[in-house]
Design a protein around this motif. Structure first.
Motif, PDB file in Angstrom:
ATOM      1  N   SER A 113       0.841  -1.198   0.000  1.00  0.00           N
ATOM      2  CA  SER A 113       0.000   0.000   0.000  1.00  0.00           C
ATOM      3  C   SER A 113       0.876   1.248   0.000  1.00  0.00           C
ATOM      4  CB  SER A 113      -0.901  -0.018   1.232  1.00  0.00           C
ATOM      5  OG  SER A 113      -1.704   1.138   1.278  1.00  0.00           O
ATOM      6  N   VAL A 124      -4.585   0.730   5.194  1.00  0.00           N
ATOM      7  CA  VAL A 124      -3.871  -0.388   5.824  1.00  0.00           C
ATOM      8  C   VAL A 124      -4.778  -1.520   6.297  1.00  0.00           C
ATOM      9  CG1 VAL A 124      -1.856   0.899   6.580  1.00  0.00           C
ATOM     10  CG2 VAL A 124      -3.851   0.844   8.045  1.00  0.00           C
ATOM     11  N   VAL A 147       3.550  -1.064   4.049  1.00  0.00           N
ATOM     12  CA  VAL A 147       2.966   0.257   3.786  1.00  0.00           C
ATOM     13  C   VAL A 147       4.132   1.224   3.590  1.00  0.00           C
ATOM     14  CG1 VAL A 147       1.536   2.139   4.683  1.00  0.00           C
ATOM     15  CG2 VAL A 147       0.939  -0.237   5.214  1.00  0.00           C
TER      16      VAL A 147
END
Length: 347
Positions: A113, A124, A147
């Protein structure tokens, strides 16, 4: 004994300029065979370009696809480009990340992400919101393996999006009240740790409200960290309960009614004011906090008519009938809906 798996990202980076280290991070995760960059028309320059530069510098193989909406059609288009050794990089806003998340989940490959806006907690969480012809549905996918959130890019995105992210986090206050109510009245399972993390995420915003300003990297970092912890609460709970209650049902009802809805976070923020009133909580504090981050608190500010607000309040309980909230099983009457919206100054 429960065997439910709690998925968490393996690595999380929330730093200025971190996007330029994409190749290095992917190699450290042993994900360096092939990449599919899923991005949007507006986020290509801000996010995808520096990702491409980083991958090219390390001679890593990649494809790029631009998606315009989070639909079944977009997911199918992305899935066609995924091979078993692909890692999907979702570089963009909420719609892009939802498409990257669900297509990678369907094809059983990893997903990273890489948000370019901090507008909602789907960045998330394992949940994705997908639009069908008549409505949008929330589905469970998987959490990103990593992330990579570049706080400089997040700070440069329109402040309206950051404010919407703050409003989406404030919705946690009423979402938890609804969850506790369902636990008491319907014996629904409840996670103390997920609830505590969700409330902490919301407090990260309300306690730092004076520090959240346009074009400031530290502001974007605060909001992103809050969205991250809110997403983790969803992972722990195994459902969106810690971040989605009656205020989200109201927002989803508006999505069904309106040709052009406002931002998800904006609608949820307005819903949170009204649902906090129904819970007998301090709805004024929510209203003031939203105003402080320049998020809307009235229907007129987002161009929604009074009638549409009333209709959405009346139909909200029908959106997810299995999810019990303060709206009850039968919803509220037209008169009660009007009084609620009027007393909370939404209309």
């Amino acid at each position: 004994m429960s065997n439910r798996k709690i998925q968490m990202p393996r690595e999380v980076y929330i730093d200025p300029g971190i996007i330029h280290n994409t190749a290095e991070i992917c190699k450290s995760l042993h994900l360096d065979k092939k990449f599919l960059i899923v991005t949007g028309t507006h986020t290509y320059d801000a996010g995808a370009k520096p990702v491409i530069e980083s991958l090219e510098k390390d001679n890593l193989d990649y494809d790029v696809i631009k998606v315009n909406n989070a639909s079944e059609e977009s997911i199918s288009e992305v899935e066609e480009l995924i091979t078993p050794d692909t890692t999907v990089l979702g570089v963009g806003g909420g719609k892009v990340i939802d498409v990257a998340k669900l297509s990678s989940f369907n094809q059983n490959v990893y997903f990273i992400s890489m948000p370019t806006t901090a507008s909602h907690d789907g960045i998330v969480s394992p949940m994705a919101s997908i639009k069908n012809p008549n409505t949008s549905i929330s589905v469970t996918a998987h959490s990103p393996i990593a992330v990579i959130a570049d706080s400089e890019i997040l700070a440069q995105s329109p402040f309206r999006l950051l404010a919407a992210g703050c409003a989406d986090l404030m919705a946690n206050f009423t979402a938890i009240k609804d969850w506790e109510l369902a636990h008491r009245l319907k014996n629904e399972s409840f996670s103390e740790s997920a609830a505590a993390l969700s409330i902490m995420s919301a407090h990260l915003i309300t306690d730092n409200i004076a520090n959240i300003k346009p074009n400031l990297e530290p502001s974007a970092r605060i909001v992103m960290k809050s969205l991250f912890s809110g997403g983790m609460a969803i992972s722990i709970a195994g459902s969106s309960r810690p971040a989605s209650g009656s205020e989200h049902l109201f927002s989803h009802a508006l999505d069904k009614i309106l040709d052009k809805p406002a931002l998800h976070g904006e609608q949820c923020g307005i819903g949170t004011i009204m649902m906090m009133y129904l819970h007998g909580g301090d709805w004024r504090a929510i209203q003031e906090a939203l105003k402080a981050v320049q998020a809307p608190t009235t229907a007129s500010e987002v161009g929604i008519s009074d009638d549409d607000i009333i209709e959405a309040l009346m139909m909200a309980h029908e959106i997810r009938p299995e999810r019990y909230t303060i709206l009850g099983d039968n919803g509220i009457s037209k008169e009660a809906a009007y009084e609620l919206a009027y007393k909370t100054e939404v209309i």
